[in-house]
Design a protein around this motif. Structure first.
Motif, PDB file in Angstrom:
ATOM      1  N   GLU A 210       0.832  -1.206   0.000  1.00  0.00           N
ATOM      2  CA  GLU A 210       0.000   0.000   0.000  1.00  0.00           C
ATOM      3  C   GLU A 210       0.870   1.261   0.000  1.00  0.00           C
ATOM      4  OE1 GLU A 210      -3.250  -0.124  -0.302  1.00  0.00           O
ATOM      5  OE2 GLU A 210      -3.233  -2.322  -0.268  1.00  0.00           O
ATOM      6  N   PRO A 212       2.134   4.571   1.313  1.00  0.00           N
ATOM      7  CA  PRO A 212       2.073   5.116   2.673  1.00  0.00           C
ATOM      8  C   PRO A 212       1.449   6.511   2.708  1.00  0.00           C
ATOM      9  CG  PRO A 212       4.297   5.306   1.815  1.00  0.00           C
ATOM     10  CD  PRO A 212       3.517   4.516   0.800  1.00  0.00           C
ATOM     11  N   PRO A 213       1.027   6.960   3.890  1.00  0.00           N
ATOM     12  CA  PRO A 213       0.424   8.307   4.015  1.00  0.00           C
ATOM     13  C   PRO A 213       1.452   9.399   3.769  1.00  0.00           C
ATOM     14  CG  PRO A 213       0.777   7.331   6.180  1.00  0.00           C
ATOM     15  CD  PRO A 213       1.055   6.246   5.190  1.00  0.00           C
ATOM     16  N   LYS A 214       0.956  10.608   3.578  1.00  0.00           N
ATOM     17  CA  LYS A 214       1.818  11.751   3.308  1.00  0.00           C
ATOM     18  C   LYS A 214       2.457  12.231   4.608  1.00  0.00           C
ATOM     19  CE  LYS A 214       1.851  16.311   1.130  1.00  0.00           C
ATOM     20  NZ  LYS A 214       1.029  17.390   0.518  1.00  0.00           N
ATOM     21  N   GLU A 215       3.615  11.648   4.928  1.00  0.00           N
ATOM     22  CA  GLU A 215       4.391  12.027   6.103  1.00  0.00           C
ATOM     23  C   GLU A 215       5.853  12.138   5.700  1.00  0.00           C
ATOM     24  OE1 GLU A 215       3.773   9.327   9.334  1.00  0.00           O
ATOM     25  OE2 GLU A 215       1.576   9.298   9.099  1.00  0.00           O
ATOM     26  N   TYR A 218       7.983   9.063   5.204  1.00  0.00           N
ATOM     27  CA  TYR A 218       7.606   8.204   4.082  1.00  0.00           C
ATOM     28  C   TYR A 218       7.809   8.873   2.716  1.00  0.00           C
ATOM     29  CZ  TYR A 218       5.258   5.129   7.459  1.00  0.00           C
ATOM     30  OH  TYR A 218       4.965   4.272   8.499  1.00  0.00           O
ATOM     31  N   ARG A 222       6.740   6.908  -0.523  1.00  0.00           N
ATOM     32  CA  ARG A 222       5.518   7.362  -1.190  1.00  0.00           C
ATOM     33  C   ARG A 222       5.795   7.646  -2.670  1.00  0.00           C
ATOM     34  NH1 ARG A 222       0.435   9.111   0.020  1.00  0.00           N
ATOM     35  NH2 ARG A 222      -0.365  10.966  -1.016  1.00  0.00           N
ATOM     36  N   GLU A 244       3.276  16.904  -4.960  1.00  0.00           N
ATOM     37  CA  GLU A 244       4.002  16.624  -3.714  1.00  0.00           C
ATOM     38  C   GLU A 244       5.518  16.708  -3.854  1.00  0.00           C
ATOM     39  OE1 GLU A 244       2.769  13.194  -1.546  1.00  0.00           O
ATOM     40  OE2 GLU A 244       0.632  13.491  -1.988  1.00  0.00           O
ATOM     41  N   ASP A 328     -11.648   7.427  -6.134  1.00  0.00           N
ATOM     42  CA  ASP A 328     -11.101   6.983  -4.854  1.00  0.00           C
ATOM     43  C   ASP A 328     -11.925   5.854  -4.252  1.00  0.00           C
ATOM     44  OD1 ASP A 328      -9.969  10.260  -3.762  1.00  0.00           O
ATOM     45  OD2 ASP A 328      -8.963   8.692  -4.903  1.00  0.00           O
TER      46      ASP A 328
END
Length: 342
Positions: A210, A212-215, A218, A222, A244, A328
């Motif tokens: 998966e 990963p979240p926007k951090e 990551y 990402r 991003e 989505d």
């Protein structure tokens, strides 16, 4: 059986094309720069465009053989008669039996003078036949030892270039990042041995299935997860890269390469479905009505789910949901959703 062979052959061919396209995308200078500023100490904190400008020439993609004695190629300058040793760059199509480094390139340091060698490898899964770290160590050793007579001659070992072998391994249980390098342990005394422990470096990047979240932690995973995703659409990938990471997706053929990858990914999947259908029909004939009836139930349930998804899309559209919101929720492409709505 003939149909199975045909579908297998076509799927294998498209898979090879997909892998080649993935390497070409990873081999884009701006993409390589984003990787370097996150894993190589020399470039941390630098601007991606600046690092991209330090990459010499064009990266070698599936052109440099790994095997002993084949990494370098010796030639003679026709004008001076001098012996020249450089990387042996040949297409992997010449001999499919050979093993090639995925990507190799030279990049200059911040001072613009000294340079290092970077090797980037991408793996769909962690191998089961051997330990992947053992292979990474072998590749690193080859890229250090092959520098003799190419980067330095005789016993001038001080001219050995620092090198990084970076491995991207997909479909792992979790996202991970490891730097493996040499350290000095003083067992007796504290002798200051002269030399550079930073010459060989291995970086292992594990990518979970998966995105990963926007951090901040990551950022690298990402980006790589997006580039190599087989479920995201081309437009979704390009949008994330641009918003991003400020990657100019309309330069250097990035947009075209992403679209090719997505199309090839869909092609491999379709071939798999076709092959499965042929195999299913053959099994149905062999096993008789019982298997045929079971398969019919499976197809019926699948068609029922498809109709249910269409109903959901139409209801969301009627309620005013945007295309992105529907994408989505349903995990379908923009073109598929538009076709259903129309």
């Amino acid at each position: 059986m003939d149909n199975e062979i045909v579908y297998s052959s076509k799927a294998t061919d498209q898979k090879a094309q997909y892998d080649a396209s993935a390497k070409r995308l990873l081999g884009q200078k701006i993409i390589l720069a984003h990787i370097l500023i996150r894993v190589v100490e020399e470039f941390k904190g630098m601007d991606a465009d600046t690092v991209a400008s330090l990459i010499e020439g064009e990266p070698y993609i599936s052109q440099v053989p790994v095997e002993l004695g084949l990494t370098n190629k010796e030639t003679v300058d026709a004008r001076t008669g001098e012996r020249i040793v450089g990387l042996n760059t040949e297409s992997s199509e010449i001999d499919e039996g050979k093993i090639y480094f995925d990507i190799i390139f030279y990049v200059r340091m911040r001072d613009g003078l000294a340079k290092m060698i970077i090797n980037l490898e991408a793996q769909k899964n962690e191998p089961t036949k051997y330990f992947i770290l053992n292979r990474a160590i072998f590749y690193t050793a080859r890229l250090v030892s092959s520098q003799k007579e190419r980067e330095f001659t005789g016993s001038d070992y001080n001219e050995i270039k620092q090198m990084y072998s970076i491995w991207i391994c997909m479909n792992m249980k979790e996202n991970s990042l490891s730097h493996i390098h040499m350290v000095k342990d003083d067992l007796l005394g504290e002798q200051d041995w002269k030399g550079n422990l930073d010459i060989p470096n291995i970086v292992m990047i594990g990518l979970a299935k998966e995105i990963p979240p926007k951090e901040e932690r990551y950022e690298l995973h990402r980006l790589l997860g997006t580039l190599l995703s087989q479920t995201m659409t081309a437009e979704q990938k390009l949008k994330l890269m641009k918003q991003e990471y400020d990657i100019p997706v309309d330069r250097h053929g990035i947009r075209d390469e992403v679209k090719i990858m997505c199309n090839l990914s869909e092609g491999v999947e379709e071939m798999g479905y076709a092959k499965g259908e042929v195999a299913g029909k053959a099994a149905g004939r062999a096993e008789g009505e019982k298997i045929g009836e079971a398969r019919g139930k499976v197809i019926g349930r699948s068609e029922g789910r498809s109709e249910e998804r269409v109903d959901i899309i139409l209801k969301m559209h009627k309620k005013g949901y945007t295309l992105e919101q529907i994408m989505d929720v349903t995990d379908m492409s923009e073109s598929e959703i538009k076709a259903i709505i129309d």
